[in-house]
Scaffold this active site. Structure first.
Site: not given
Ligand SMILES: *Cc1c(COP(=O)(O)O)cnc(C)c1O
Length: 386
Positions: A49, A103, A175, A200
């Site tokens: 984590r 987005y 982005d 992606k």
């Protein structure tokens, strides 16, 4: 040593030295925790984590090298990267300027979640720098844009955005998912933070969800502290898959740029197609900016058929190569109708105002043969005209 090219960095940057146990490929460290003598600062304890296992470090170093940045952080999804980065920059009472066609997940976060934390926003047209000053407030802290927008593939005045942020002491975030580091490297253009959905192009194989925050060491330290608390950490096995996928990033994206260009020109010249949105086409409104800013025009195309929405569904059913599915950036071509998937959350009026017609089709070009893809598009278009 001379600055290495991105093809070389994709393969070699960030690899552990010496190679672990002599392994050519960095192994997966499937261990949640590590021996600790109790002297480490909380954020430096090695723990999945806390985003600092050998798998996290290798993939983050490769990402930073690909974008020419000091540092990077991988996250559990693109949205984990975007929300963590924004919350590491913004506090209650702050104001942020965001691009008008974000987005969907980012739009939801900015419009639904940030207000609950006392963070306000205004929308800017990234193509019109003269309109930005009027949106500034005393409390404006950051500006947020996307390199190539979805689904109309707009390319804004990206250098102007970074310069505007510098002039007004704002943090600039972008982005960069649709471009990938092969086609655009935001840090070289003066951006403070570059964000990715690694789901992606960076991973490229449609088999994991992941994200990345890229930027200066100081900003990344802040982002890591937030991510350590928010918990949106990528697990080591997914780090390994992302790391593997990134080695072929340049090959894949260079081919996708090339094939998308061919497909866009084919569609543009077909009498069954009303309109094509691709930055590489001379009649695209962002074409000249894209040519100046981008190293490649990307693998994403959208288009409308002469027959509108009814034909769009029939067309999708008749394609045999592109798979009808949301998402993008993988080796297999994918095709969707944004009004039915990514932009379903908007009202038909909002979509129309944004130029997203119900019949708009979005194609994510994979690495199949361009000839085979064109033959498939051609056959599906011809069958509609019968
Ligand atoms: C997919 C996507 C995201 C969100 O990424 P996830 O990995 O699905 O969380 C953010 N921005 C853009 C431009 C995207 O395409």
């Amino acid at each position: 040593m001379a600055k290495r090219h991105i093809e070389t960095e994709a393969v070699h940057a960030g690899e552990p030295t010496p190679r672990i146990g002599g392994a050519v490929v960095a192994p997966i460290f499937q261990s949640a925790m590590y021996v600790d003598d109790g002297d480490s600062d909380y954020h430096d304890i090695r723990y999945i984590r806390l985003n600092n296992t050998p798998n996290h470090e290798a993939v983050a170093a490769k990402l930073a090298a690909l974008e020419g940045a000091d540092a990077a952080l991988v996250t559990a999804s693109g949205m984990a990267a975007i929300t963590t980065a924004l919350l590491s920059v913004l506090s209650s009472g702050d104001h942020v300027l965001v691009q008008n066609c974000l987005y969907g997940g980012t739009h939801g976060f900015v419009t639904q979640d940030l207000p609950r934390l006392g963070i306000e926003h205004d929308v800017i047209d990234a193509c019109d720098p003269s309109s930005w000053d009027a949106k500034l407030r005393e409390s404006t802290r950051a500006v947020y844009v996307e390199t190539i927008t979805n689904p109309l593939m707009q390319v804004g005045e990206l250098d102007e955005v970074a310069a505007f942020a510098k002039r007004h002491g704002l943090v600039s975030l972008i982005d960069n998912t649709f471009a990938s580091p092969v086609n655009f490297r935001p840090i070289e253009h003066g951006y403070d933070i570059s964000l990715h959905s690694c789901t992606k192009y960076l991973n490229g194989h449609s088999d994991i969800v992941a994200g990345a925050i890229v930027g200066s060491s100081a900003l990344l330290l802040e982002a890591k502290r937030r991510l350590d608390h928010f918990g949106g950490s990528l697990d080591p096995h997914a780090c390994f898959l992302l790391h593997r996928g990134m080695k072929t990033l340049a090959l894949r994206v260079e081919r996708q740029n090339e094939t998308a260009g061919e497909l866009a020109r084919f569609l543009h010249g077909h009498d069954g197609v009303r309109r094509v949105h691709y930055p590489g086409l001379p009649d695209h409104p962002g074409h000249s900016r894209a040519r100046t800013l981008l190293d490649g025009m990307g693998g994403m195309i959208s288009f409308e058929l002469e027959g509108g929405p009814g034909d769009a569904n029939a067309f999708l059913r008749r394609l045999t190569l592109p798979i009808v599915a949301p998402s993008l950036g993988g080796v297999e071509s994918l095709v969707t109708r944004p009004a039915a998937t990514s932009h379903k959350g908007m009202s038909p009026e909002e979509r129309e105002a944004s130029g997203i017609s119900d019949g708009l089709i979005r194609l994510s070009v994979g690495i199949e043969s361009a000839d085979d893809l064109i033959a498939d598009l051609d056959a599906a278009l011809s069958s509609l005209q019968e």
